[in-house]
Design a protein around this motif. Sequence first.
Motif, PDB file in Angstrom:
ATOM      1  N   ILE A  71       0.857  -1.182   0.000  1.00  0.00           N
ATOM      2  CA  ILE A  71       0.000   0.000   0.000  1.00  0.00           C
ATOM      3  C   ILE A  71       0.894   1.233   0.000  1.00  0.00           C
ATOM      4  CG2 ILE A  71      -1.760   1.275   1.280  1.00  0.00           C
ATOM      5  CD1 ILE A  71      -2.596  -1.445   2.523  1.00  0.00           C
ATOM      6  N   VAL A  76      -2.720   6.393   2.352  1.00  0.00           N
ATOM      7  CA  VAL A  76      -3.039   6.188   3.765  1.00  0.00           C
ATOM      8  C   VAL A  76      -3.470   7.520   4.373  1.00  0.00           C
ATOM      9  CG1 VAL A  76      -2.168   5.407   6.007  1.00  0.00           C
ATOM     10  CG2 VAL A  76      -1.394   4.286   3.910  1.00  0.00           C
ATOM     11  N   LEU A  84      -9.188   3.520   0.976  1.00  0.00           N
ATOM     12  CA  LEU A  84      -8.180   2.468   1.082  1.00  0.00           C
ATOM     13  C   LEU A  84      -8.839   1.090   0.993  1.00  0.00           C
ATOM     14  CD1 LEU A  84      -5.339   1.448   1.526  1.00  0.00           C
ATOM     15  CD2 LEU A  84      -5.636   1.811   3.988  1.00  0.00           C
TER      16      LEU A  84
END
Length: 118
Positions: A71, A76, A84
């Motif tokens: 990720i 984030v 997300l």
Amino acid sequence: MTDAFDPSALFGGGANGENPMAGLLAQAQEMQTTLLRAQQELEEAVVTGTAGNGLVTVTGSGAGEVTGIEISRDVVDPEDIETLQDLIIGALADFSNVRENLASEKMGPLAGGLPGLG
């Protein structure tokens, strides 16, 4: 006069000493070997699925086992967890599609089983 059907010809004793069942068995064994080889190649393959232009990447095997998720820090945001989550679901879906396409490619016509056998 028509020759009568001789069922023993199916199991040996056919024309010219041929055994049609032996040929069928050899063909089935060859298909099984091809299928096993394709399954092994599929299990050893590395498959990647992505979402959000690479913001989330899912990696795994051609057999479908997920081995990693990457990720990007750019995605984030504690205030926007939903985005997300959506990206992870999208990457998993892409991974699944790529894996299924690879399976179809490797297994070819054998993916559907033997014709007439269900």
